[in-house]
Scaffold this active site. Structure first.
Site, PDB file in Angstrom:
ATOM      1  N   CYS A  12      -0.659   0.797   7.066  1.00 23.89           N
ATOM      2  CA  CYS A  12      -2.806   0.498   7.504  1.00 23.89           C
ATOM      3  C   CYS A  12      -2.720  -0.336   6.994  1.00 23.89           C
ATOM      4  CB  CYS A  12      -2.891   2.123   7.063  1.00 23.89           C
ATOM      5  SG  CYS A  12      -2.794   3.551   8.133  1.00 23.89           S
ATOM      6  N   ARG A  13      -2.913  -0.121   5.460  1.00 22.94           N
ATOM      7  CA  ARG A  13      -3.424  -1.637   4.921  1.00 22.94           C
ATOM      8  C   ARG A  13      -2.855  -2.972   4.624  1.00 22.94           C
ATOM      9  NH1 ARG A  13      -5.562   2.054  -0.023  1.00 22.94           N
ATOM     10  NH2 ARG A  13      -3.506   3.038   0.234  1.00 22.94           N
ATOM     11  N   SER A  14      -1.761  -2.713   4.079  1.00 27.07           N
ATOM     12  CA  SER A  14      -1.288  -4.004   4.243  1.00 27.07           C
ATOM     13  C   SER A  14      -0.512  -4.145   4.979  1.00 27.07           C
ATOM     14  CB  SER A  14      -0.199  -3.838   2.466  1.00 27.07           C
ATOM     15  OG  SER A  14       0.925  -2.567   3.393  1.00 27.07           O
ATOM     16  N   ASP A  26      -7.555   4.245   1.354  1.00 26.09           N
ATOM     17  CA  ASP A  26      -6.915   4.105   2.341  1.00 26.09           C
ATOM     18  C   ASP A  26      -7.703   5.263   3.440  1.00 26.09           C
ATOM     19  OD1 ASP A  26      -4.847   5.266   3.524  1.00 26.09           O
ATOM     20  OD2 ASP A  26      -3.782   6.762   2.151  1.00 26.09           O
ATOM     21  N   ASN A  32       2.143   1.474   3.448  1.00 24.73           N
ATOM     22  CA  ASN A  32       2.531   0.403   5.110  1.00 24.73           C
ATOM     23  C   ASN A  32       2.603   0.399   6.332  1.00 24.73           C
ATOM     24  OD1 ASN A  32       5.714  -2.240   5.566  1.00 24.73           O
ATOM     25  ND2 ASN A  32       3.647  -3.001   4.997  1.00 24.73           N
ATOM     26  N   CYS A  67       1.243  -0.998  -0.472  1.00 24.92           N
ATOM     27  CA  CYS A  67      -0.033   0.604   0.042  1.00 24.92           C
ATOM     28  C   CYS A  67       1.095   1.778   0.135  1.00 24.92           C
ATOM     29  CB  CYS A  67      -1.329  -0.114   0.687  1.00 24.92           C
ATOM     30  SG  CYS A  67      -0.041   0.032   3.204  1.00 24.92           S
TER      31      CYS A  67
HETATM   32  P1  4NP Z   1      -1.774   2.956   3.603  1.00 21.70           P
HETATM   33  O1  4NP Z   1      -2.307   4.616   4.291  1.00 21.70           O
HETATM   34  O2  4NP Z   1      -0.897   3.104   2.318  1.00 21.70           O
HETATM   35  O3  4NP Z   1      -2.747   2.212   3.943  1.00 21.70           O
HETATM   36  O4  4NP Z   1      -0.395   2.708   4.664  1.00 21.70           O
HETATM   37  C1  4NP Z   1      -1.518   5.682   4.294  1.00 21.70           C
HETATM   38  C2  4NP Z   1      -0.443   5.637   5.839  1.00 21.70           C
HETATM   39  C3  4NP Z   1       0.326   6.522   5.310  1.00 21.70           C
HETATM   40  C4  4NP Z   1       0.363   7.454   4.569  1.00 21.70           C
HETATM   41  C5  4NP Z   1      -0.441   7.135   3.280  1.00 21.70           C
HETATM   42  C6  4NP Z   1      -1.585   6.572   3.538  1.00 21.70           C
HETATM   43  N1  4NP Z   1       1.030   9.025   4.136  1.00 21.70           N
HETATM   44  O5  4NP Z   1       1.012   9.290   3.148  1.00 21.70           O
HETATM   45  O6  4NP Z   1       1.786   9.419   4.976  1.00 21.70           O
END
Ligand code: 4NP
Length: 157
Positions: free
Chosen positions: A17-19, A127, A15, A12
């Site tokens: 939240c989702r993955s 997200d 890395n 994701c």
């Molecule tokens: P993820 O969520 O892709 O599901 O881990 C996010 C976590 C952090 C950010 C974006 C999405 N960020 O921009 O910091």
């Protein structure tokens, strides 16, 4: 050298939240099916902002609530991943565009949208990072559970 294991990498943007949820749920699913020793599983980020960090506390809470063990820290995808893994799963269309752009020419991994294995047809794992609550994380867990089973079923055909 091949160890005969099937290899899956969950991607994701950050890395955190989702993955991590997808990775933890897929690992638990294969463990519960007694297939744990047949799989090598990891997750990674498109971006480098959170490298070395544990998942967002809402992701950890969600996994705890569902008895999904998780101990990994964020890392960024590297070019070698595209030849090490058999399957690299993205969570949304932006992930898929980034993966397709970064894949070295002729690399081995199949680049797959995880949500394409959801029997309920909910294709995008949204997200939840900027949400003000944890509902999106629970939804990500439920999607990951359906997609893990759906993908493993698809390998049996
Ligand atoms: P993820 O969520 O892709 O599901 O881990 C996010 C976590 C952090 C950010 C974006 C999405 N960020 O921009 O910091």
């Amino acid at each position: 050298m091949s160890d005969g294991k099937k290899k899956a990498l969950f991607i994701c943007l950050g890395n955190i939240c989702r993955s991590p949820i997808a990775e933890g749920v897929f690992q638990k699913t294969v463990n519960d099916m007694n297939l744990g020793d047949q799989w090598e599983i990891d997750s990674a980020a498109i971006g480098g902002w959170h490298v070395g960090n544990p998942p967002d506390w809402r992701a950890l809470d969600t996994m705890k609530n569902h008895n999904v063990p998780y101990n990994n820290h964020a890392r960024q995808i590297v070019p070698e991943d595209f030849n090490h893994y058999d399957y690299i799963f993205g969570m949304d269309e932006a992930n898929m565009r980034d993966l397709n752009k970064r894949a070295p020419k002729g690399s081995k991994a199949k680049l797959l949208l995880f949500g394409d294995f959801d029997p309920q047809g909910d294709r995008i794992i949204r997200d939840p990072y900027y949400d003000s609550d944890a509902k999106g994380f629970e939804k990500c867990y439920q999607q990951s559970l359906r997609c893990s089973k759906g993908f493993l079923d698809s390998l049996k055909q």
